[in-house]
Design a protein around this motif. Structure first.
Motif, PDB file in Angstrom:
ATOM      1  N   GLU A   1       5.090  21.446  -8.841  1.00 56.92           N
ATOM      2  CA  GLU A   1       6.114  20.664  -9.335  1.00 56.92           C
ATOM      3  C   GLU A   1       5.894  19.323  -9.565  1.00 56.92           C
ATOM      4  O   GLU A   1       4.933  18.842  -9.305  1.00 56.92           O
ATOM      5  N   VAL A   2       6.760  18.640 -10.351  1.00 57.08           N
ATOM      6  CA  VAL A   2       6.425  17.121 -10.776  1.00 57.08           C
ATOM      7  C   VAL A   2       6.540  16.445  -9.421  1.00 57.08           C
ATOM      8  O   VAL A   2       7.516  16.830  -8.601  1.00 57.08           O
ATOM      9  N   GLY A   3       5.858  15.381  -9.341  1.00 56.77           N
ATOM     10  CA  GLY A   3       5.951  14.597  -7.981  1.00 56.77           C
ATOM     11  C   GLY A   3       7.196  13.698  -7.944  1.00 56.77           C
ATOM     12  O   GLY A   3       7.998  13.809  -8.879  1.00 56.77           O
ATOM     13  N   TYR A   4       7.158  12.929  -7.070  1.00 58.24           N
ATOM     14  CA  TYR A   4       8.399  12.050  -6.910  1.00 58.24           C
ATOM     15  C   TYR A   4       8.177  10.690  -6.357  1.00 58.24           C
ATOM     16  O   TYR A   4       6.817  10.458  -5.879  1.00 58.24           O
ATOM     17  N   GLY A   5       8.806  10.006  -6.510  1.00 62.25           N
ATOM     18  CA  GLY A   5       8.550   8.482  -5.928  1.00 62.25           C
ATOM     19  C   GLY A   5       7.952   7.877  -7.221  1.00 62.25           C
ATOM     20  O   GLY A   5       7.656   8.050  -8.090  1.00 62.25           O
ATOM     21  N   ASP A   6       7.457   6.447  -6.449  1.00 57.25           N
ATOM     22  CA  ASP A   6       6.905   5.673  -7.374  1.00 57.25           C
ATOM     23  C   ASP A   6       5.368   5.451  -6.705  1.00 57.25           C
ATOM     24  O   ASP A   6       5.234   4.344  -5.795  1.00 57.25           O
ATOM     25  N   TYR A   7       4.499   6.208  -7.244  1.00 55.54           N
ATOM     26  CA  TYR A   7       3.056   6.152  -6.867  1.00 55.54           C
ATOM     27  C   TYR A   7       2.697   4.743  -6.878  1.00 55.54           C
ATOM     28  O   TYR A   7       1.921   4.256  -5.815  1.00 55.54           O
ATOM     29  N   THR A   8       2.881   4.027  -7.999  1.00 52.27           N
ATOM     30  CA  THR A   8       2.166   2.610  -8.005  1.00 52.27           C
ATOM     31  C   THR A   8       2.528   1.553  -6.852  1.00 52.27           C
ATOM     32  O   THR A   8       1.971   1.037  -6.214  1.00 52.27           O
ATOM     33  N   LYS A   9       3.974   1.694  -6.644  1.00 49.73           N
ATOM     34  CA  LYS A   9       4.524   0.819  -5.560  1.00 49.73           C
ATOM     35  C   LYS A   9       4.213   1.271  -4.207  1.00 49.73           C
ATOM     36  O   LYS A   9       3.703   0.612  -3.440  1.00 49.73           O
ATOM     37  N   GLU A  10       4.053   2.727  -3.951  1.00 51.91           N
ATOM     38  CA  GLU A  10       3.520   3.248  -2.662  1.00 51.91           C
ATOM     39  C   GLU A  10       2.138   2.899  -2.555  1.00 51.91           C
ATOM     40  O   GLU A  10       1.646   2.601  -1.364  1.00 51.91           O
ATOM     41  N   ARG A  11       1.284   3.064  -3.365  1.00 56.10           N
ATOM     42  CA  ARG A  11      -0.247   2.660  -3.472  1.00 56.10           C
ATOM     43  C   ARG A  11      -0.377   1.350  -2.994  1.00 56.10           C
ATOM     44  O   ARG A  11      -1.183   1.230  -1.922  1.00 56.10           O
ATOM     45  N   HIS A  12       0.298   0.362  -3.340  1.00 49.76           N
ATOM     46  CA  HIS A  12       0.084  -1.001  -2.931  1.00 49.76           C
ATOM     47  C   HIS A  12       0.563  -1.306  -1.441  1.00 49.76           C
ATOM     48  O   HIS A  12      -0.038  -1.973  -0.965  1.00 49.76           O
ATOM     49  N   GLN A  13       1.406  -0.414  -1.126  1.00 50.42           N
ATOM     50  CA  GLN A  13       1.790  -0.537   0.362  1.00 50.42           C
ATOM     51  C   GLN A  13       0.598  -0.263   1.219  1.00 50.42           C
ATOM     52  O   GLN A  13       0.488  -0.851   2.386  1.00 50.42           O
ATOM     53  N   TRP A  14      -0.219   0.796   0.751  1.00 49.02           N
ATOM     54  CA  TRP A  14      -1.454   0.812   1.862  1.00 49.02           C
ATOM     55  C   TRP A  14      -2.727   0.113   1.188  1.00 49.02           C
ATOM     56  O   TRP A  14      -3.742   0.085   2.072  1.00 49.02           O
ATOM     57  N   LEU A  15      -2.943   0.049  -0.116  1.00 49.64           N
ATOM     58  CA  LEU A  15      -3.929  -0.557  -0.691  1.00 49.64           C
ATOM     59  C   LEU A  15      -4.273  -1.792  -0.165  1.00 49.64           C
ATOM     60  O   LEU A  15      -5.291  -2.476   0.038  1.00 49.64           O
ATOM     61  N   ASN A  16      -2.985  -2.814  -0.243  1.00 47.47           N
ATOM     62  CA  ASN A  16      -3.076  -4.250  -0.024  1.00 47.47           C
ATOM     63  C   ASN A  16      -3.639  -4.396   1.380  1.00 47.47           C
ATOM     64  O   ASN A  16      -4.069  -5.426   1.834  1.00 47.47           O
ATOM     65  N   LYS A  17      -3.485  -3.347   2.365  1.00 49.98           N
ATOM     66  CA  LYS A  17      -4.131  -3.634   3.660  1.00 49.98           C
ATOM     67  C   LYS A  17      -5.547  -3.373   4.011  1.00 49.98           C
ATOM     68  O   LYS A  17      -6.060  -3.706   5.007  1.00 49.98           O
ATOM     69  N   LEU A  18      -6.306  -2.754   2.794  1.00 47.62           N
ATOM     70  CA  LEU A  18      -7.622  -2.702   2.897  1.00 47.62           C
ATOM     71  C   LEU A  18      -8.403  -3.836   2.613  1.00 47.62           C
ATOM     72  O   LEU A  18      -7.827  -4.815   2.013  1.00 47.62           O
ATOM     73  N   THR A  19      -9.766  -4.142   3.472  1.00 46.84           N
ATOM     74  CA  THR A  19     -10.367  -5.118   3.448  1.00 46.84           C
ATOM     75  C   THR A  19     -11.719  -4.701   2.867  1.00 46.84           C
ATOM     76  O   THR A  19     -11.961  -3.561   2.748  1.00 46.84           O
ATOM     77  N   ILE A  20     -12.585  -5.701   2.317  1.00 51.22           N
ATOM     78  CA  ILE A  20     -13.724  -5.280   1.623  1.00 51.22           C
ATOM     79  C   ILE A  20     -14.518  -4.679   2.675  1.00 51.22           C
ATOM     80  O   ILE A  20     -15.408  -3.847   2.274  1.00 51.22           O
ATOM     81  N   ASP A  21     -14.501  -5.203   4.064  1.00 51.90           N
ATOM     82  CA  ASP A  21     -15.269  -4.529   5.005  1.00 51.90           C
ATOM     83  C   ASP A  21     -14.922  -3.075   5.126  1.00 51.90           C
ATOM     84  O   ASP A  21     -15.680  -1.976   5.358  1.00 51.90           O
ATOM     85  N   ASP A  22     -13.626  -2.562   5.213  1.00 54.60           N
ATOM     86  CA  ASP A  22     -13.239  -1.270   5.206  1.00 54.60           C
ATOM     87  C   ASP A  22     -13.769  -0.463   3.903  1.00 54.60           C
ATOM     88  O   ASP A  22     -14.359   0.758   4.212  1.00 54.60           O
ATOM     89  N   PHE A  23     -13.699  -1.079   2.744  1.00 53.24           N
ATOM     90  CA  PHE A  23     -14.699  -0.457   1.723  1.00 53.24           C
ATOM     91  C   PHE A  23     -16.093  -0.177   1.802  1.00 53.24           C
ATOM     92  O   PHE A  23     -16.347   0.845   1.541  1.00 53.24           O
ATOM     93  N   ARG A  24     -16.698  -1.443   2.411  1.00 54.12           N
ATOM     94  CA  ARG A  24     -17.993  -1.243   2.597  1.00 54.12           C
ATOM     95  C   ARG A  24     -18.382  -0.020   3.715  1.00 54.12           C
ATOM     96  O   ARG A  24     -19.209   0.863   3.459  1.00 54.12           O
ATOM     97  N   ASN A  25     -17.709   0.065   4.825  1.00 50.04           N
ATOM     98  CA  ASN A  25     -17.760   1.129   5.667  1.00 50.04           C
ATOM     99  C   ASN A  25     -17.565   2.495   5.114  1.00 50.04           C
ATOM    100  O   ASN A  25     -18.125   3.415   5.327  1.00 50.04           O
TER     101      ASN A  25
END
Length: 63
Positions: A31-55
């Motif tokens: 089925e075709v997805g629903y919601g706004d992936y870009t908007k939802e992505r920013h909700q969790w992506l903005n919480k990540l730090t560079i240290d999270d990425f390195r780990n």
């Protein structure tokens, strides 16, 4: 390999494994997805730090 070839081989693999009727039933479940992936992505992506990425990268190198 081109996307068209991958798609054709994928369909053929499904047909080989499930038969034509099973393949059609499987494809009907997609089925075709629903919601706004870009908007939802920013909700969790903005919480990540560079240290999270390195780990995360370090962890993947170990695996």
């Amino acid at each position: 390999m081109k996307l068209k070839e991958i798609r054709q081989q994928g369909y053929q693999a499904l047909i080989d494994a499930l038969g034509v009727a099973g393949t059609l039933r499987f494809l009907q479940q997609l089925e075709v997805g629903y919601g706004d992936y870009t908007k939802e992505r920013h909700q969790w992506l903005n919480k990540l730090t560079i240290d999270d990425f390195r780990n995360y990268v370090k962890q993947k190198k170990v695996e």
